[in-house]
Design an enzyme around this catalytic site. Structure first.
Site, mmCIF file in Angstrom:
data_model
loop_
_atom_site.group_PDB
_atom_site.id
_atom_site.type_symbol
_atom_site.label_atom_id
_atom_site.label_comp_id
_atom_site.label_asym_id
_atom_site.label_seq_id
_atom_site.Cartn_x
_atom_site.Cartn_y
_atom_site.Cartn_z
ATOM 1 N N ILE A 148 0.848 -1.204 0.000
ATOM 2 C CA ILE A 148 0.000 0.000 0.000
ATOM 3 C C ILE A 148 0.879 1.248 0.000
ATOM 4 O O ILE A 148 0.658 2.194 -0.742
ATOM 5 C CB ILE A 148 -0.908 0.019 1.253
ATOM 6 N N CYS A 380 34.562 6.560 16.214
ATOM 7 C CA CYS A 380 33.512 7.339 16.878
ATOM 8 C C CYS A 380 33.347 6.911 18.334
ATOM 9 O O CYS A 380 34.165 7.259 19.157
ATOM 10 C CB CYS A 380 32.207 7.273 16.091
ATOM 11 N N HIS A 506 33.618 8.933 10.948
ATOM 12 C CA HIS A 506 33.354 7.616 10.342
ATOM 13 C C HIS A 506 34.037 7.499 8.977
ATOM 14 O O HIS A 506 33.414 7.789 7.956
ATOM 15 C CB HIS A 506 31.848 7.417 10.159
ATOM 16 N N GLU A 508 34.595 4.987 7.265
ATOM 17 C CA GLU A 508 34.024 3.922 6.422
ATOM 18 C C GLU A 508 33.072 4.456 5.359
ATOM 19 O O GLU A 508 32.891 3.833 4.318
ATOM 20 C CB GLU A 508 33.306 2.873 7.284
#
Ligand code: GLN
Length: 535
Positions: A148, A380, A506, A508
């Site tokens: 939906i 982090c 970060h 990555e």
């Protein structure tokens, strides 16, 4: 040239790898010299995935401009040169938010505000805005055809194909051809149904990408083509792969990019996918292996560390090593006292994370890595916990803590910056996106990067408390990277250790198979050297 649009939908089941498919189509088109962008439209009501549990939804990917996005944007950036932004990903929640705000401002002039045309118009406006200036805009629609929630998005893209010129838009549908063991047969019925669903709402796919665990023979392809009204040579086989970076090559072999440029009447140069062949070759034929321990909390769903896992694999590809990812649940490690996993790992990595759970196990692991000269990489939260470990075990500040874990601590070595303390909402309020940092000359970090000025992406609320910096430095911890504008710690390292480094950002998010991130490459190399010493 007018921007051409490729809409990618998915049918039958979720998790067919639509994001990787869209990213791989992008890679083949870029190899032909086309300039593209890729968008992801998410049917859920959350305004962005920032506040969603990574265990349910996988990692939150952070864009350069600080948007907390669906993890598919990470695939787009890994496979292509696209740099995604907050315009690259939007949700039903965001669309409704915008429309309701417009309604409150009276911009609809008293009209009844409806899904068609108001919601669909807003979806179209967002797509057009993000696509401006590109040769091709690939638009991936989240969810599965028949849901939906995705209907307004499908209606909006149908309208786009109606509004624009015939060769300006095309539809690619990703579907599943399951093998039914009892019948020993590949079945096409679910695909027929899913294409029928699309056609009911006025969308005829131009290309079908068929996920399968074994090859499709000619007869089956003809059957699929006939029943779905797709040209025979536009039925593309997508067999399961061992290396995800083989997908662009496989699509190309199946002629997918040729069908796209023909259909869209794109002038493009001859494709060159050699770089992907080299990546796959290194991945499939490693000279040796190395095991990295990822010590964290969300170890059940590998997708919650998607970019991190990929960054380690990229490093392996560059070094021609197979990187085994060994997940260690830090909470269990501390509670059971079972530290047998440590010996299995050649290097320890502590990834980003939130909350108090599992912190003690992380501190124990860092202490072990520091004292036993095992390569350690903190990211982090990994940096914050490394600081706490150092303060507790080297400086002797036994109560050293973060106000995230203990709001009333008297030794708030990790604390919130003043402006973060004012923030009441959880969504989109962290220090987010790209920030510059300056690395200390001759530090290990500067040597690895090969430069002193860097820019990396952030997603955090807590910082190292500057009050403690002199104590940490006098105690032998090197603060090797800082954000000078905000006066914040970005990188720490230890000198009397083969490889001990942690970063507040970060890295990555910026690693690609084509361009592995230098920190990951250097860390995996150090872990491999450590393995050599052990044996
Ligand atoms: N929870 C920590 C903070 O908000 C670390 C966040 C992270 O690792 N991304 O500062």
């Amino acid at each position: 040239m007018k921007t051409k649009f490729i809409f990618v939908t998915g049918g039958v089941v979720s998790s067919l790898g639509k994001g990787i498919a869209a990213a791989s189509i992008g890679a083949t088109l870029e190899s032909r010299g086309l300039k593209l962008t890729i968008l992801k439209l998410d049917p859920y009501i959350n305004v962005d995935p920032g506040t969603m549990n990574p265990l349910q939804h996988g990692e939150v990917f952070v864009t350069e401009d600080g948007y907390e996005a669906d993890l598919d944007l990470g695939h787009y950036e890994r496979y292509t040169n696209v740099i995604t932004t907050r315009d690259s990903n939007f949700t039903t929640g965001q669309i409704y938010n915008t429309v309701i705000q417009k309604e409150r401002r009276g911009e609809y002039l008293g009209k009844t505000v409806q899904v068609i045309p108001h919601i669909t118009d807003q979806i179209k406006e967002n797509i057009y805005k993000a696509a401006e200036g590109f040769d091709v805009a690939l638009v991936e629609i989240g969810g599965t055809v028949g849901d939906i929630e995705s209907l307004p998005f499908l209606e909006a893209i149908r309208q786009i194909s109606h509004d624009l010129e015939r060769h300006q838009t095309m539809f690619i549908h990703l579907t599943l051809i399951p093998w039914i063991a009892a019948a020993e047969e590949l079945k096409t019925k679910p695909t027929q149904h899913s294409v029928n669903k699309l056609r009911e709402i006025g969308i005829q796919p131009d290309i079908l990408i068929c996920r399968t665990d074994r090859p499709l023979d000619e007869e089956l392809r003809r059957k699929i083509a006939l029943f779905t009204n797709v040209a025979y040579d536009s039925v593309i086989e997508a067999q399961d792969v061992e290396c995800v970076y083989a997908v662009p090559l496989n699509f190309h072999k199946e002629g997918l990019d040729s069908r796209v440029v023909e259909h869209l009447q794109l002038w493009a140069k001859r494709p060159n996918l050699q770089i992907w062949a080299d990546i796959v070759d290194s991945y499939m034929n490693p000279k040796d292996e190395v095991t990295i321990g990822i010590i964290g909390k969300y170890t059940d769903l590998k997708d919650s560390y998607k970019s991190l896992n990929e960054a380690l694999i990229h490093a392996g590809i560059a070094l021609n090593l197979k990187v085994n990812l060994h997940y260690v649940d830090s909470e269990k490690l501390h509670d059971t006292g079972d530290t047998s996993d440590w010996a299995k790992c050649d290097g320890f990595l502590i990834p980003g994370g939130f909350g108090k759970r599992g912190i003690k196990g992380k501190i124990d692991s860092i202490q072990y890595a520091r004292e036993n000269k095992i390569p350690f990489f903190g990211i982090c939260l990994g940096l914050q916990v490394a600081i706490l470990e150092y303060a507790q075990n080297v400086l002797g500040i036994k109560n050293a803590d973060s106000t995230e874990f203990n709001p009333s601590t008297t030794e708030n070595i990790i604390d919130m910056m003043a402006e973060q303390k004012e923030v009441k909402n959880l969504g989109g309020t962290m220090r987010l996106g790209a920030f510059k940092a300056t690395l200390q000359k001759d530090s290990m970090a500067a040597k690895i990067y090969g430069k002193e000025e860097i820019s990396e992406r952030h997603r955090h609320r807590w910082e190292v408390n500057n009050k403690y910096i002199s104590a940490l430095e006098e105690g032998g911890l090197k603060i090797s990277g800082k954000n000078k504008d905000l006066d914040l710690v970005e990188v720490i390292e230890l000198e009397d250790h083969p490889w001990f480094l942690a970063v507040q950002y970060h890295p990555e998010f910026k690693s690609k198979p084509i361009a592995p991130h230098p920190l990951f490459q250097s860390f995996v190399e150090a872990a491999y050297q450590n393995k050599g010493k052990k044996s």
